[in-house]
Design a protein around this motif. Structure first.
Motif, mmCIF file in Angstrom:
data_model
loop_
_atom_site.group_PDB
_atom_site.id
_atom_site.type_symbol
_atom_site.label_atom_id
_atom_site.label_comp_id
_atom_site.label_asym_id
_atom_site.label_seq_id
_atom_site.Cartn_x
_atom_site.Cartn_y
_atom_site.Cartn_z
ATOM 1 N N SER A 184 0.828 -1.201 0.000
ATOM 2 C CA SER A 184 0.000 0.000 0.000
ATOM 3 C C SER A 184 0.868 1.259 0.000
ATOM 4 C CB SER A 184 -0.920 -0.002 1.215
ATOM 5 O OG SER A 184 -1.669 1.171 1.266
ATOM 6 N N GLU A 185 1.930 1.242 0.779
ATOM 7 C CA GLU A 185 2.868 2.375 0.784
ATOM 8 C C GLU A 185 3.487 2.560 -0.601
ATOM 9 O OE1 GLU A 185 3.678 4.669 3.049
ATOM 10 O OE2 GLU A 185 2.236 3.862 4.478
ATOM 11 N N ALA A 186 3.818 1.464 -1.257
ATOM 12 C CA ALA A 186 4.394 1.553 -2.604
ATOM 13 C C ALA A 186 3.396 2.168 -3.582
ATOM 14 C CB ALA A 186 4.821 0.173 -3.088
ATOM 15 N N GLU A 187 2.139 1.838 -3.434
ATOM 16 C CA GLU A 187 1.116 2.362 -4.329
ATOM 17 C C GLU A 187 0.837 3.838 -4.077
ATOM 18 O OE1 GLU A 187 -2.315 -0.106 -3.784
ATOM 19 O OE2 GLU A 187 -1.298 -1.897 -4.531
ATOM 20 N N GLN A 188 0.923 4.254 -2.818
ATOM 21 C CA GLN A 188 0.481 5.609 -2.462
ATOM 22 C C GLN A 188 1.561 6.675 -2.501
ATOM 23 O OE1 GLN A 188 -1.424 5.170 1.330
ATOM 24 N NE2 GLN A 188 -3.048 3.876 0.518
ATOM 25 N N THR A 189 2.807 6.304 -2.407
ATOM 26 C CA THR A 189 3.856 7.324 -2.366
ATOM 27 C C THR A 189 4.057 7.967 -3.735
ATOM 28 O OG1 THR A 189 6.085 7.793 -1.580
ATOM 29 C CG2 THR A 189 5.792 5.768 -2.798
ATOM 30 N N ALA A 190 4.388 9.246 -3.712
ATOM 31 C CA ALA A 190 4.578 9.986 -4.967
ATOM 32 C C ALA A 190 6.020 9.924 -5.455
ATOM 33 C CB ALA A 190 4.155 11.439 -4.780
ATOM 34 N N ASN A 191 6.949 9.691 -4.567
ATOM 35 C CA ASN A 191 8.365 9.661 -4.897
ATOM 36 C C ASN A 191 8.714 8.315 -5.523
ATOM 37 O OD1 ASN A 191 11.211 9.231 -4.662
ATOM 38 N ND2 ASN A 191 11.293 10.923 -3.194
ATOM 39 N N ASP A 192 9.264 8.327 -6.741
ATOM 40 C CA ASP A 192 9.576 7.090 -7.461
ATOM 41 C C ASP A 192 10.606 6.229 -6.729
ATOM 42 O OD1 ASP A 192 7.786 7.610 -9.460
ATOM 43 O OD2 ASP A 192 9.271 8.515 -10.805
ATOM 44 N N LEU A 193 11.606 6.858 -6.149
ATOM 45 C CA LEU A 193 12.633 6.103 -5.428
ATOM 46 C C LEU A 193 12.035 5.381 -4.224
ATOM 47 C CD1 LEU A 193 15.577 5.304 -5.090
ATOM 48 C CD2 LEU A 193 15.924 7.414 -3.768
ATOM 49 N N TRP A 194 11.189 6.085 -3.475
ATOM 50 C CA TRP A 194 10.555 5.445 -2.321
ATOM 51 C C TRP A 194 9.559 4.375 -2.760
ATOM 52 C CZ3 TRP A 194 12.161 5.205 2.399
ATOM 53 C CH2 TRP A 194 13.038 6.188 2.857
ATOM 54 N N ARG A 195 8.898 4.611 -3.897
ATOM 55 C CA ARG A 195 7.957 3.609 -4.415
ATOM 56 C C ARG A 195 8.692 2.302 -4.686
ATOM 57 N NH1 ARG A 195 5.734 6.202 -8.571
ATOM 58 N NH2 ARG A 195 4.082 6.979 -7.243
ATOM 59 N N VAL A 196 9.863 2.380 -5.303
ATOM 60 C CA VAL A 196 10.665 1.184 -5.584
ATOM 61 C C VAL A 196 11.100 0.524 -4.275
ATOM 62 C CG1 VAL A 196 12.854 0.366 -6.546
ATOM 63 C CG2 VAL A 196 11.443 1.956 -7.834
ATOM 64 N N ARG A 197 11.543 1.336 -3.338
ATOM 65 C CA ARG A 197 11.974 0.772 -2.042
ATOM 66 C C ARG A 197 10.831 0.064 -1.320
ATOM 67 N NH1 ARG A 197 15.903 5.591 0.210
ATOM 68 N NH2 ARG A 197 17.584 5.224 -1.289
ATOM 69 N N TYR A 198 9.656 0.692 -1.303
ATOM 70 C CA TYR A 198 8.505 0.054 -0.666
ATOM 71 C C TYR A 198 8.109 -1.234 -1.393
ATOM 72 C CZ TYR A 198 7.560 3.944 2.530
ATOM 73 O OH TYR A 198 7.638 4.883 3.528
ATOM 74 N N PHE A 199 8.208 -1.208 -2.704
ATOM 75 C CA PHE A 199 7.868 -2.402 -3.487
ATOM 76 C C PHE A 199 8.832 -3.544 -3.154
ATOM 77 C CE2 PHE A 199 7.636 -5.096 -7.260
ATOM 78 C CZ PHE A 199 6.270 -5.191 -7.432
ATOM 79 N N ILE A 200 10.106 -3.234 -3.072
ATOM 80 C CA ILE A 200 11.105 -4.253 -2.714
ATOM 81 C C ILE A 200 10.860 -4.752 -1.287
ATOM 82 C CG2 ILE A 200 13.574 -4.617 -2.277
ATOM 83 C CD1 ILE A 200 14.071 -2.724 -4.708
ATOM 84 N N GLU A 201 10.510 -3.835 -0.395
ATOM 85 C CA GLU A 201 10.186 -4.234 0.985
ATOM 86 C C GLU A 201 8.942 -5.112 1.016
ATOM 87 O OE1 GLU A 201 10.283 -4.578 5.146
ATOM 88 O OE2 GLU A 201 11.831 -4.132 3.668
ATOM 89 N N ALA A 202 7.972 -4.791 0.191
ATOM 90 C CA ALA A 202 6.762 -5.621 0.114
ATOM 91 C C ALA A 202 7.124 -7.032 -0.351
ATOM 92 C CB ALA A 202 5.737 -4.983 -0.821
ATOM 93 N N HIS A 203 8.028 -7.137 -1.310
ATOM 94 C CA HIS A 203 8.458 -8.455 -1.783
ATOM 95 C C HIS A 203 9.130 -9.228 -0.641
ATOM 96 C CE1 HIS A 203 10.851 -11.009 -4.880
ATOM 97 N NE2 HIS A 203 9.918 -11.701 -4.279
ATOM 98 N N ARG A 204 9.982 -8.553 0.111
ATOM 99 C CA ARG A 204 10.646 -9.197 1.249
ATOM 100 C C ARG A 204 9.613 -9.672 2.274
ATOM 101 N NH1 ARG A 204 12.041 -8.493 6.216
ATOM 102 N NH2 ARG A 204 11.207 -6.403 6.397
ATOM 103 N N ARG A 205 8.612 -8.845 2.513
ATOM 104 C CA ARG A 205 7.571 -9.217 3.489
ATOM 105 C C ARG A 205 6.669 -10.327 2.954
ATOM 106 N NH1 ARG A 205 5.847 -3.719 6.690
ATOM 107 N NH2 ARG A 205 7.961 -3.173 7.336
ATOM 108 N N ALA A 206 6.480 -10.392 1.659
ATOM 109 C CA ALA A 206 5.719 -11.511 1.078
ATOM 110 C C ALA A 206 6.470 -12.819 1.310
ATOM 111 C CB ALA A 206 5.483 -11.278 -0.410
ATOM 112 N N ARG A 207 7.791 -12.787 1.149
ATOM 113 C CA ARG A 207 8.598 -13.977 1.433
ATOM 114 C C ARG A 207 8.519 -14.354 2.910
ATOM 115 N NH1 ARG A 207 13.874 -12.402 -2.092
ATOM 116 N NH2 ARG A 207 13.099 -13.160 -4.088
#
Length: 173
Positions: A75-98
């Protein structure tokens, strides 16, 4: 060596004779014990035990916590406006999915129906992990890749798998 073999075989013969003698002397208790064992085994194998209350109380909170952490990061990855933070949140989401997959694999259902439903949740998170890895690979090749939209599309395709588990957990007979 022959004495050891003879003494061991003598010991085994003695134990067998003693057991048979005990059964001969205690026919009624031995017969009743055998009947109780047979009935208990038959009832245990054929009972329609509903483990969902136990599963909801002890297993579900762990699963919900792990899923919530994954969904919050996504959700953080979807909502953030900053592209760099969006990528970081997406990578964190992947880690949390694992991590959620690891948690889900570490707990188990007891009945056949429960194991089948639980295995569907495991399958869902295995697919989530695989799809997120594929999306991350695509992200590395194409900077303009809309990975959030791709994730939403893939997740919509996979959600019916998770819903099979949810139907088992939350629907009563």
């Amino acid at each position: 060596m022959a004495d050891d073999l003879n003494s061991f075989s003598g010991f085994v013969k003695s134990m067998v004779r003693s057991s048979l003698e005990g059964l001969r002397r205690n026919k009624l208790p031995a017969a009743l014990s055998a009947v109780a064992l047979a009935l208990t085994t038959a009832l245990a194998m054929t009972s329609d035990f509903d483990e969902r209350p136990r599963y909801r109380r002890f297993v579900l909170p762990e699963i919900e916590k792990a899923e919530q952490q994954f969904l919050e990061a996504m959700s953080e990855a979807e909502q953030t406006a900053n592209d760099l933070w969006r990528v970081r949140y997406f990578i964190e989401a992947h880690r949390r999915a694992r991590a959620a997959l690891g948690t889900i694999r570490s707990v188990h259902a007891m009945t056949v129906t429960g194991r089948n439903a639980h295995n569907e949740l495991v399958r869902y998170y295995e697919l989530v992990d695989e799809e997120l890895a594929i999306i991350r690979t695509e992200m590395s090749f194409d900077e303009s890749y809309d990975y959030i939209a791709e994730w939403k599309r893939k997740n919509a395709e996979m959600l019916p798998i998770r819903e099979q588990w949810a139907r088992w957990v939350f629907n009563d007979k």
